[in-house]
Design a protein around this motif. Sequence first.
Motif, PDB file in Angstrom:
ATOM      1  N   ILE A 217      73.170  37.198  54.366  1.00  0.00           N
ATOM      2  CA  ILE A 217      71.920  36.565  53.955  1.00  0.00           C
ATOM      3  C   ILE A 217      71.689  35.394  54.900  1.00  0.00           C
ATOM      4  N   ALA A 218      70.682  35.552  55.775  1.00  0.00           N
ATOM      5  CA  ALA A 218      70.462  34.526  56.789  1.00  0.00           C
ATOM      6  C   ALA A 218      69.727  33.326  56.206  1.00  0.00           C
ATOM      7  N   GLU A 219      68.850  33.597  55.272  1.00  0.00           N
ATOM      8  CA  GLU A 219      68.052  32.506  54.725  1.00  0.00           C
ATOM      9  C   GLU A 219      67.452  32.950  53.399  1.00  0.00           C
ATOM     10  N   GLU A 220      67.370  32.040  52.427  1.00  0.00           N
ATOM     11  CA  GLU A 220      66.616  32.362  51.220  1.00  0.00           C
ATOM     12  C   GLU A 220      65.874  31.146  50.718  1.00  0.00           C
ATOM     13  N   GLY A 221      64.791  31.390  50.012  1.00  0.00           N
ATOM     14  CA  GLY A 221      64.011  30.261  49.512  1.00  0.00           C
ATOM     15  C   GLY A 221      62.726  30.744  48.882  1.00  0.00           C
ATOM     16  N   ARG A 222      61.880  29.760  48.523  1.00  0.00           N
ATOM     17  CA  ARG A 222      60.602  30.148  47.933  1.00  0.00           C
ATOM     18  C   ARG A 222      59.750  30.826  49.014  1.00  0.00           C
ATOM     19  N   PRO A 223      58.869  31.733  48.610  1.00  0.00           N
ATOM     20  CA  PRO A 223      58.124  32.483  49.617  1.00  0.00           C
ATOM     21  C   PRO A 223      57.348  31.593  50.587  1.00  0.00           C
ATOM     22  N   GLU A 224      56.725  30.519  50.072  1.00  0.00           N
ATOM     23  CA  GLU A 224      55.935  29.705  50.997  1.00  0.00           C
ATOM     24  C   GLU A 224      56.825  29.043  52.038  1.00  0.00           C
ATOM     25  N   GLN A 225      58.064  28.709  51.598  1.00  0.00           N
ATOM     26  CA  GLN A 225      58.978  28.121  52.572  1.00  0.00           C
ATOM     27  C   GLN A 225      59.400  29.144  53.633  1.00  0.00           C
ATOM     28  N   ILE A 226      59.820  30.339  53.167  1.00  0.00           N
ATOM     29  CA  ILE A 226      60.297  31.352  54.110  1.00  0.00           C
ATOM     30  C   ILE A 226      59.179  31.787  55.062  1.00  0.00           C
ATOM     31  N   PHE A 227      57.997  31.984  54.513  1.00  0.00           N
ATOM     32  CA  PHE A 227      56.931  32.521  55.360  1.00  0.00           C
ATOM     33  C   PHE A 227      56.266  31.449  56.226  1.00  0.00           C
ATOM     34  N   ASN A 228      56.207  30.203  55.711  1.00  0.00           N
ATOM     35  CA  ASN A 228      55.508  29.164  56.493  1.00  0.00           C
ATOM     36  C   ASN A 228      56.446  28.268  57.288  1.00  0.00           C
ATOM     37  N   ASN A 229      57.604  27.954  56.688  1.00  0.00           N
ATOM     38  CA  ASN A 229      58.526  27.056  57.383  1.00  0.00           C
ATOM     39  C   ASN A 229      59.948  27.591  57.431  1.00  0.00           C
ATOM     40  N   PRO A 230      60.138  28.734  58.042  1.00  0.00           N
ATOM     41  CA  PRO A 230      61.514  29.239  58.105  1.00  0.00           C
ATOM     42  C   PRO A 230      62.377  28.298  58.945  1.00  0.00           C
ATOM     43  N   THR A 231      63.628  28.093  58.496  1.00  0.00           N
ATOM     44  CA  THR A 231      64.491  27.177  59.228  1.00  0.00           C
ATOM     45  C   THR A 231      65.306  27.883  60.295  1.00  0.00           C
ATOM     46  N   GLN A 232      65.569  29.185  60.039  1.00  0.00           N
ATOM     47  CA  GLN A 232      66.434  29.896  60.961  1.00  0.00           C
ATOM     48  C   GLN A 232      65.635  30.571  62.067  1.00  0.00           C
ATOM     49  N   GLU A 233      66.235  30.547  63.250  1.00  0.00           N
ATOM     50  CA  GLU A 233      65.582  31.163  64.404  1.00  0.00           C
ATOM     51  C   GLU A 233      65.335  32.669  64.170  1.00  0.00           C
ATOM     52  N   ARG A 234      66.354  33.356  63.592  1.00  0.00           N
ATOM     53  CA  ARG A 234      66.209  34.810  63.437  1.00  0.00           C
ATOM     54  C   ARG A 234      65.154  35.164  62.392  1.00  0.00           C
ATOM     55  N   THR A 235      64.981  34.266  61.396  1.00  0.00           N
ATOM     56  CA  THR A 235      63.917  34.514  60.425  1.00  0.00           C
ATOM     57  C   THR A 235      62.560  34.435  61.108  1.00  0.00           C
ATOM     58  N   LYS A 236      62.406  33.389  61.919  1.00  0.00           N
ATOM     59  CA  LYS A 236      61.140  33.208  62.646  1.00  0.00           C
ATOM     60  C   LYS A 236      60.830  34.440  63.484  1.00  0.00           C
ATOM     61  N   GLU A 237      61.862  34.890  64.205  1.00  0.00           N
ATOM     62  CA  GLU A 237      61.682  36.031  65.095  1.00  0.00           C
ATOM     63  C   GLU A 237      61.258  37.294  64.329  1.00  0.00           C
ATOM     64  N   PHE A 238      61.983  37.517  63.198  1.00  0.00           N
ATOM     65  CA  PHE A 238      61.680  38.692  62.386  1.00  0.00           C
ATOM     66  C   PHE A 238      60.240  38.631  61.874  1.00  0.00           C
ATOM     67  N   LEU A 239      59.859  37.462  61.372  1.00  0.00           N
ATOM     68  CA  LEU A 239      58.517  37.336  60.793  1.00  0.00           C
ATOM     69  C   LEU A 239      57.448  37.521  61.863  1.00  0.00           C
ATOM     70  N   LYS A 240      57.729  36.976  63.029  1.00  0.00           N
ATOM     71  CA  LYS A 240      56.758  37.116  64.110  1.00  0.00           C
ATOM     72  C   LYS A 240      56.552  38.603  64.414  1.00  0.00           C
ATOM     73  N   ARG A 241      57.682  39.322  64.464  1.00  0.00           N
ATOM     74  CA  ARG A 241      57.609  40.737  64.775  1.00  0.00           C
ATOM     75  C   ARG A 241      56.811  41.516  63.718  1.00  0.00           C
ATOM     76  N   VAL A 242      57.176  41.345  62.434  1.00  0.00           N
ATOM     77  CA  VAL A 242      56.529  42.172  61.412  1.00  0.00           C
ATOM     78  C   VAL A 242      55.088  41.729  61.148  1.00  0.00           C
ATOM     79  N   LEU A 243      54.828  40.435  61.217  1.00  0.00           N
ATOM     80  CA  LEU A 243      53.472  39.983  60.884  1.00  0.00           C
ATOM     81  C   LEU A 243      52.493  40.342  61.991  1.00  0.00           C
ATOM     82  N   ASN A 244      52.970  40.372  63.233  1.00  0.00           N
ATOM     83  CA  ASN A 244      52.098  40.798  64.328  1.00  0.00           C
ATOM     84  C   ASN A 244      51.718  42.260  64.210  1.00  0.00           C
ATOM     85  N   LYS A 245      52.708  43.048  63.721  1.00  0.00           N
ATOM     86  CA  LYS A 245      52.465  44.489  63.598  1.00  0.00           C
ATOM     87  C   LYS A 245      51.369  44.774  62.578  1.00  0.00           C
ATOM     88  N   GLN A 246      51.297  43.947  61.531  1.00  0.00           N
ATOM     89  CA  GLN A 246      50.390  44.264  60.430  1.00  0.00           C
ATOM     90  C   GLN A 246      48.920  43.960  60.750  1.00  0.00           C
TER      91      GLN A 246
END
Lengths: 246, 253
Positions: A217-246
């Motif tokens: 588990i790389a990171e957990e938290g409230r959705p607004e935190q994870i989606f808007n202010n992720p602390t971990q680099e890999r979370t940011k990267e993952f979100l960038k990848r999936v959100l761009n695709k959508q």
Amino acid sequence: MEKVIDIQHLRKSFGSNEILKDIDFSVNKGEVVCIIGSSGSGKSTLLRCINLLEKPTDGAIIYKGENILDNKHDIYAYRTKLGMVFQQFNLFNNHNVLSNCTVGQIKVLKRSKAEAEKVAMKYLSVVGMDNYINAKPKQLSGGQKQRVAIARALSMEPDVLLFDEPTSALDPEMVGEVLAVMKDLAKSGLTMLVVTHEMGFASEVANRVVFMDKGVIAEEGRPEQIFNNPTQERTKEFLKRVLNKQ
Amino acid sequence: MTWQWFINIITKYWPMLVRGAGVTLFISIISTIIGSIIGLIIGTIRTIPKQDRIVRKAILTVINAILTAYVEFFRGTPMIVQASVIFYGAAMIGINMDRTVAAIFIVSINTGAYVAEIVRGGIISIDKGQFEAAHAIGMNHVKTMLNVVLPQVVRNILPAIGNEFVINIKDTSVLNVISVSELFFQAKTVAGNNFRYFETYLIVSIMYLIMTLVVTRILRMIERKMDGPENFIVIPGNQMQVERPEDQLRRQK
Ligand SMILES: Nc1ncnc2c1ncn2[C@@H]1O[C@H](COP(=O)(O)OP(=O)(O)OP(=O)(O)O)[C@@H](O)[C@H]1O
Ligand SMILES: [Mg+2]
């Protein structure tokens, strides 16, 4: 807050390949937890370990104060307390819609047929499938199958419902009807643990979002935190990848 | 060869031939049913998943070895030889088997060996998701098999069982080596009386053909019955929380 399931130091290996590496994680009563993460990160394996479809290699799963990985534990009784909704629906092909929802109640919970049918009808109407009780699974669309699968899980009246990418096998036009049912269930206070690639659903419905990466588990938290202010680099990267695709 | 001979044989010997056909059908039906039950049980046992506990593991290994030997032996030797070995073997140790009982016994265990493999294949081919969904609602292995898997297996293997039935109708003819009075045995007797071998066996071949054709048709009908109606009935009037567009349309009409 009361923990429905509490996972401690969970590990799972297939051969020498360690898929889950020391997972600590719990689900509280009434909570909706969404698990996100890239393909192969171990999300399904975690869910399947929780209801023992896969046998964990190490660690503990605490349910009602007891470690259900102790040998003496009745895993069948434990499983009735966890509902599972699969990506591929897995409705019983030899049963119609109604008896898909009653067979477990009758054979496992030992409810009478009449009682089981009453319970099944209640949940079939929650998912909007009470008009189709005579249909066989193969006669239904994917979205209808998945709604019946949800009703089947609910009919066992479990403490928590596990979803493994419930909309990933659906045609795009059917995703909405299943997500709508899941939102209703979330609002009704059902405890839910949902593996999903639907970021919109996760940010709207989840109380907590868990990001998994390479078996931890790389990171957990409230959705607004994870989606808007992720602390971990890999979370940011993952979100960038999936959100761009959508 | 003249038509007259056919008529003569039929008018004179029809009771014998029909009785023979009756015995053939009787042995085939009973043996196919018993054999299918044997096969269902053995095929199911042979697919029991690996056990963790040592004692259970050992028991299962022994049982599986015995069942494998059974399947291999009866699939790997001709039934005509099995019939002779069992019947004369029993006679040698002083058991005088009733010929019909012996026939049913031999055809049944023979069918069982084949059906066991058909069932095993049928179980293996059921989607893993069906097992997992059953386990996920708390069913143990036995409940999963009885309520979810085997009903689907039985439906799927029905054509193969029908095939075994047809094979049995034909293969009971080898039982004449132990003088069971089935159709072929009767034909031999008739032909031996009138020396009209060709005509007699031609009549008998038509009788076999009629039996297998009728049986095939009946089985096809049973399969269709088991599948239930093509369409289901939507029960109108209930409130729907989630409506699909076509449901909405239907309601507005
Ligand atoms: N039965 C198995 N035997 C061997 N390896 C397995 C088995 N099941 C899963 N794995 C491996 O475990 C890893 C994690 O798989 P898992 O299905 O949990 O990923 P996931 O996060 O659910 O991915 P996805 O988003 O694609 O569903 C993968 O590398 C997979 O190959
Ligand atoms: Mg997965």
